[in-house]
Scaffold this motif. Structure first.
Motif: not given
Ligand SMILES: Nc1ncnc2c1ncn2[C@@H]1O[C@H](COP(=O)(O)OP(=O)(O)OP(=O)(O)O)[C@@H](O)[C@H]1O
Ligand SMILES: [Mg+2]
Length: 264
Positions: A19-23, A31-40, A122-136
């Protein structure tokens, strides 16, 4: 400023990584700017999106980004509008580092502050660069998971119709509420998504109904059924996959519901 959404449940094999990958893919297609984070530490989201073994990212993963307090340096470009912070097995050493200051390479990097808010900070360093951050997240209520929850505005709870997943939900929602209380992002459940659903099984039908009764406001109307093209995404990925359309079909309805809830 990015909206951060974590996929979670402390039970294994419920469709968190899929679901993280598909979302992430659907958001970037939209058209959104997305950062996917793998926390597993299993690195499944990493392998799904990068189509490379997670060992390719040893020394170049979200773990080092957190420890060096320099997340930008470790971001991997997947495609236009889709970036990844990868993971590998060494992410399992995160708790040891948090409590002893020793990294898996033997280096000492002292850390002070709230152990559950490291990722959020640490994510405060990149929050302005994306519309969505998705974390697994991993199938446990570990430091990796509590950090993800505390770094997120929203959480999607994955529910695979089984008794053990059913019994995991109350404790998981308690963890979301703790993140809401102790974190800074007013973390809340965005919804519960039924995945890997065996529509022909009576017990699955019964669990579908039970969860609808227990969580009428949280449950997404979309039910993701067990379908071979979704399972084979881990083999074929998102590029040059002849059955991608079938794999994404049901998820498009979930996506619409999710966007509507985020906008409200
Ligand atoms: N709708 C589906 N239909 C068929 N197979 C699926 C579907 N969703 C996920 N799968 C497969 O089921 C398995 C578990 O899914 P996934 O790895 O996404 O779960 P997870 O919750 O991330 O697991 P873990 O807790 O181990 O991290 C994977 O092999 C995946 O390819
Ligand atoms: Mg997973």
């Amino acid at each position: 400023m990015a909206i951060t959404i974590t996929m979670g449940i402390q039970k294994g094999g419920c469709g968190k990584s899929t679901t993280s990958g598909i979302l992430s893919y659907l958001l970037k297609e939209d058209g959104y700017r997305v950062l996917s984070i793998d926390m597993d530490s299993q690195g499944n989201l990493t392998e799904l999106l990068s189509e490379q073994p997670s060992n390719e990212f040893i020394g170049k993963s979200v773990l080092e980004g957190i420890q060096q307090n320099d997340i930008k340096h470790y971001i991997v470009r997947i495609s236009e509008n889709l970036d990844l912070l990868p993971a590998n097995n060494f992410l399992a050493t995160l708790p040891r580092w948090i409590y002893t200051g020793k990294t898996y390479t033997g280096e000492t990097i002292q850390f002070s502050g709230n152990p559950s808010l490291i990722l959020d900070n640490v994510l405060d360093q990149v929050r302005d660069d994306y519309d969505f951050i998705i974390i697994d997240t991993p199938p446990s209520l570990s430091e990796q998971t509590t950090n993800a929850l505390c770094a997120s505005e929203y959480v999607v709870v994955l529910f695979e119709s089984s008794n053990w997943c059913y019994s995991a939900i109350p404790n998981f929602i308690d963890s979301v509420n703790s993140a809401n209380e102790f974190g800074k992002r007013e973390t809340k459940v965005l919804g519960i998504l039924r995945t890997l659903n065996d529509v022909r099984r009576n017990d699955a039908k019964a669990f579908n109904e039970m969860i609808e009764e227990d969580y009428p406001n949280e449950i997404f109307q979309t039910v993701i059924t067990r379908k071979a093209p979704v399972g084979r995404l881990s083999l074929f990925g998102f590029n040059e996959n002849a059955e991608l359309k079938q794999a994404l079909d049901q998820y498009r309805n979930f996506y619409k519901e999710l966007i509507q809830r985020v906008k409200n």
